[in-house]
Design a protein around this motif. Structure first.
Motif, short mmCIF file in Angstrom:
data_model
loop_
_atom_site.label_atom_id
_atom_site.label_comp_id
_atom_site.label_asym_id
_atom_site.label_seq_id
_atom_site.Cartn_x
_atom_site.Cartn_y
_atom_site.Cartn_z
N GLU B 59 33.28 36.67 34.98
CA GLU B 59 32.70 35.33 35.01
C GLU B 59 33.46 34.49 36.01
O GLU B 59 34.50 34.90 36.51
CB GLU B 59 32.79 34.70 33.62
CG GLU B 59 34.22 34.66 33.14
CD GLU B 59 34.34 34.29 31.67
OE1 GLU B 59 33.31 34.06 31.03
OE2 GLU B 59 35.48 34.22 31.19
N LYS B 60 32.94 33.30 36.26
CA LYS B 60 33.55 32.45 37.28
C LYS B 60 35.04 32.20 37.03
O LYS B 60 35.86 32.25 37.94
CB LYS B 60 32.80 31.12 37.35
CG LYS B 60 33.26 30.22 38.46
CD LYS B 60 32.69 28.83 38.31
CE LYS B 60 33.26 27.91 39.37
NZ LYS B 60 32.79 26.51 39.20
N GLU B 61 35.35 31.95 35.78
CA GLU B 61 36.75 31.64 35.44
C GLU B 61 37.71 32.76 35.81
O GLU B 61 38.87 32.52 36.11
CB GLU B 61 36.87 31.36 33.93
CG GLU B 61 36.51 29.96 33.54
CD GLU B 61 37.66 29.21 32.87
OE1 GLU B 61 38.53 29.86 32.27
OE2 GLU B 61 37.69 27.98 32.97
N ALA B 62 37.20 33.99 35.77
CA ALA B 62 38.06 35.12 36.12
C ALA B 62 38.47 35.04 37.59
O ALA B 62 39.60 35.37 37.95
CB ALA B 62 37.35 36.43 35.83
N LEU B 63 37.54 34.59 38.42
CA LEU B 63 37.86 34.39 39.83
C LEU B 63 38.94 33.32 39.99
O LEU B 63 39.94 33.50 40.68
CB LEU B 63 36.60 33.95 40.58
CG LEU B 63 36.38 34.27 42.05
CD1 LEU B 63 35.53 33.19 42.70
CD2 LEU B 63 37.66 34.45 42.83
N LEU B 67 42.80 33.59 41.43
CA LEU B 67 43.28 32.73 42.50
C LEU B 67 44.58 32.02 42.08
O LEU B 67 45.54 31.93 42.84
CB LEU B 67 42.20 31.70 42.80
CG LEU B 67 41.92 31.30 44.23
CD1 LEU B 67 41.83 32.52 45.12
CD2 LEU B 67 40.61 30.51 44.30
N ALA B 68 44.59 31.53 40.86
CA ALA B 68 45.78 30.85 40.34
C ALA B 68 46.95 31.83 40.22
O ALA B 68 48.09 31.48 40.50
CB ALA B 68 45.46 30.20 39.00
N THR B 69 46.63 33.04 39.80
CA THR B 69 47.66 34.07 39.68
C THR B 69 48.33 34.31 41.03
O THR B 69 49.56 34.33 41.13
CB THR B 69 47.03 35.38 39.16
OG1 THR B 69 46.41 35.13 37.91
CG2 THR B 69 48.09 36.45 39.00
N ASP B 70 47.51 34.47 42.05
CA ASP B 70 48.05 34.61 43.40
C ASP B 70 48.95 33.44 43.75
O ASP B 70 50.00 33.60 44.39
CB ASP B 70 46.91 34.66 44.43
CG ASP B 70 46.20 36.00 44.43
OD1 ASP B 70 46.64 36.90 43.69
OD2 ASP B 70 45.21 36.15 45.18
N GLY B 71 48.53 32.27 43.34
CA GLY B 71 49.30 31.06 43.62
C GLY B 71 50.70 31.13 43.03
O GLY B 71 51.69 30.82 43.70
#
Lengths: 183, 183
Positions: B59-63, B67-71
């Motif tokens: 779902e969108k939140e997974a994306l 992204l936040a994880t990469d951050g």
DNA sequence: TGTACATCAGTGAACGCGCGTTCACTGATGTAC
DNA sequence: TGTACATCAGTGAACGCGCGTTCACTGATGTAC
């Protein structure tokens, strides 16, 4: 006036729609965060047509800005109340700041970036925020600090508040932290 | 076509759609903040049908979470790089933290509350955030501080970063503040 | 005092909007025998 | 070695969604004379 608060329509005119919309929006904010606020739902809760809010707010952001403005004023009051006693030091202000955030997380988020896209477009909001900061600077000054010290104190207290409400600090009770950091 | 430069379609299969979607979303994040990220637009930019992303993100939140994880990983790297030298003290880490936020405001916001509704539902994100905090705790420990000192330092630095990117601190140059606070 | 009239604060229908997500599908690929 | 078949990674049509906002309007109110 307050009798009006429970959407008592005396006919065509509402009587105090602006305040009723702000109250409705504040409820929605509490219930679902800044993103849950909707102009149409606020109108619904105030018992009014979907377009009536436009008589009081030019656009949705204006409602959000008004809500955030109220937030800064409330925060200012909380800080003032916490430092009203002569003996109260800076720690009391810090504690009040963090407690305000913990008690009103959604409102705190709205005030600091979530929701209102650009503060400069809302002079009242800018002014209220600035006033809060100036109150804080004053408190620091009374304790012998300069502007840099005020920014430092603000950062300290704001960072803790933000990290706490975002649940970023693992394995710590907020109460215990407050007690330890603001003795 | 522009899309072709980032996505080498050898036909039906994309080859590296997951990474391409993350890149597209990162661009959108930079351009318009967390709220501007859209699954459909990310698909568009990757040159793929609107539903293709669902092969890679539930779902969108997974994306957003990815992204936040990469951050958090990038922030961790930045902190590590800033303190790699033996002589580097805590101030270098603080400076790096604030600079990270100033250089990537939208990503910083995404990491701290704007966008992902609840972190606990994304274990990878939780882990990455926790790891960043532990790295910071380690740095403080090497300077003789305990966990409370680490929380204090984190609050300080996080609060300054947040207030700066939300433009809450009036009349101060970020550079001057950094220089003054992290000598 | 009554009344004309400006102004204010509502109404209700309508529009455009792109989004997230589901569904049944098909094309491509890798592998066991 | 060729081939059957499972699995993977795409497609494309469709749905529901409520939202913000505009527009022309009407009912209510306050005021000047």
């Amino acid at each position: 006036m307050l009798a009006m608060s429970t959407s008592k329509r005396d006919g065509y005119h509402h009587g105090d729609l602006r305040a009723a919309l702000l109250r409705a929006a504040a409820d929605m904010l509490r219930e679902g965060g800044p993103a849950a606020i909707t102009l149409r739902e606020a109108a619904r809760r105030a018992g009014v047509s979907p377009t009536a809010p436009y008589r009081h707010f030019a656009e949705k952001e204006a409602l959000l800005a008004a809500l955030a403005t109220d937030g800064f004023r409330d925060l200012g009051k909380a800080l003032a109340a916490a430092t009203s006693e002569k003996s109260a030091g800076l720690n009391r202000a810090g504690e009040a700041y963090v407690r305000f955030a913990l008690a009103n997380p959604a409102r705190f988020r709205l005030m600091f970036g979530h929701g209102v896209s650009s503060m400069p477009e809302h002079p009242e909001l800018m002014a209220a925020a600035l006033q809060t900061f100036e109150a804080l600077t004053g408190m620091v000054a009374r304790n012998g600090g300069d502007k840099l010290a005020a920014i430092k104190a603000w950062s300290q207290v704001h960072g803790l508040a933000d990290l706490l409400i975002e649940r970023m600090i693992p394995g710590e009770e907020p109460e215990a932290l407050i007690a330890a950091l603001f003795p």
